[in-house]
Design an enzyme around this catalytic site. Sequence first.
Site, mmCIF file in Angstrom:
data_model
loop_
_atom_site.group_PDB
_atom_site.id
_atom_site.type_symbol
_atom_site.label_atom_id
_atom_site.label_comp_id
_atom_site.label_asym_id
_atom_site.label_seq_id
_atom_site.Cartn_x
_atom_site.Cartn_y
_atom_site.Cartn_z
ATOM 1 C CG HIS A 5 -0.298 0.123 2.538
ATOM 2 N ND1 HIS A 5 -0.129 -0.968 3.354
ATOM 3 C CD2 HIS A 5 0.225 1.174 3.217
ATOM 4 C CE1 HIS A 5 0.465 -0.600 4.472
ATOM 5 N NE2 HIS A 5 0.696 0.707 4.417
ATOM 6 C CD GLU A 61 -1.989 3.024 6.282
ATOM 7 O OE1 GLU A 61 -1.739 3.696 7.299
ATOM 8 O OE2 GLU A 61 -1.275 2.073 5.909
ATOM 9 C CG HIS A 79 4.504 4.161 4.826
ATOM 10 N ND1 HIS A 79 3.897 4.680 5.943
ATOM 11 C CD2 HIS A 79 3.869 2.982 4.587
ATOM 12 C CE1 HIS A 79 2.948 3.855 6.357
ATOM 13 N NE2 HIS A 79 2.911 2.822 5.546
ATOM 14 C CD GLU A 122 4.496 -0.204 7.312
ATOM 15 O OE1 GLU A 122 4.182 -0.496 8.476
ATOM 16 O OE2 GLU A 122 3.670 0.257 6.482
#
Length: 144
Positions: A5, A61, A79, A122
């Site tokens: 994401h 997200e 991110h 991430e």
Amino acid sequence: MRYLHTMLRVSDPDATIRFFELLGLKETRRMESEQGRFTLIYLAADEDRGAPGEPGRAEVELTYNWDPEEYSGGRNFGHLAFRVEDIYASCQRLMHAGVTINRPPRDGHMAFVRTPDGISIELLQDGRLEPQEPWASMPNTGSW
């Protein structure tokens, strides 16, 4: 590795959801954290709206922080997230290549690094590994 994401911080979740709906994305799930004072809203394109974690599914997200905050310097872009088979091996490979591990995988699950241009990445363990040294006691470096 699998792309998961992209996280965006938003000030008006409803307006942002309406915008993404115009592009064909729909809300797939929502999580609220009373303790953390934030809401996470996940969106996916209609053809990618299977179960969370389904192979090939990519999401946006939306992170809504309940306390007002002015985002500057690109901080509203959060991110990119990738699932990895072995977070410790992935971080070790990156460190050997000279990449700083900004948020080490102390919990055996999550780490953050940055691209050469400062974009936050991430890394999420596929499943969960037991905490291991030297990662478990490694401090954060810089911002992530």
